[in-house]
Enzyme design. Sequence first.
Site, PDB file in Angstrom:
ATOM      1  N   CYS A 258      47.356  35.342  42.767  1.00 20.37           N
ATOM      2  CA  CYS A 258      47.018  36.291  41.817  1.00 20.37           C
ATOM      3  C   CYS A 258      47.859  36.261  40.814  1.00 20.37           C
ATOM      4  O   CYS A 258      47.257  36.845  39.716  1.00 20.37           O
ATOM      5  CB  CYS A 258      47.235  37.667  42.648  1.00 20.37           C
ATOM      6  SG  CYS A 258      46.098  38.071  44.041  1.00 20.37           S
ATOM      7  N   THR A 259      49.159  35.778  40.769  1.00 21.38           N
ATOM      8  CA  THR A 259      49.866  35.846  39.395  1.00 21.38           C
ATOM      9  C   THR A 259      49.477  34.690  38.631  1.00 21.38           C
ATOM     10  O   THR A 259      49.224  34.768  37.467  1.00 21.38           O
ATOM     11  CB  THR A 259      51.391  35.228  39.893  1.00 21.38           C
ATOM     12  OG1 THR A 259      51.945  36.376  40.729  1.00 21.38           O
ATOM     13  CG2 THR A 259      52.113  34.908  38.745  1.00 21.38           C
TER      14      THR A 259
END
Length: 157
Positions: free
Chosen positions: A49-50
């Site tokens: 997600c980062t």
Amino acid sequence: MTERVILEAGQAAPDFSLQDQDGVIRSLSDFRDQRVIVFFYPEAMTPGCTKEACDFQESTAPLAAAGYRVLGISRDNVEKLRRFADRDELQYPLLSDPDLKVHNAYGAFGTKNSYGRIIEGVIRSTFVIGADGVIEHALYNVKATGHVARVRTLVGA
């Protein structure tokens, strides 16, 4: 378990109102007359997600030049989204959907295969929404890596 919604190009994008990382209520209808990219991601501050969030951040200028705003949605609380935005210098709204109402309206939550296990969870998905509020592209089960480049190609950014 209710049937999962699958949205397609040509359908009206479901409206929503959610708090962003600063506690400001953001509604999709606030962006009417603008093109919007809405992406759903499983959890703030996790590696995949980062990567996806930072790729969208790095692409905000070319996407804006092509007329697009970016909105990220997860089930994380506002405080965690604030830490995520601060840590990774994310300048676009990160919206909190803890009860999954918006995830469900977009078909971004349901049964998925996670490393060989069938589980209920967030389905990484992205929607390109036109200025008229109609979905131009509905992308489900996307990969975190390389996805933003694909979106940029789709929208000509």
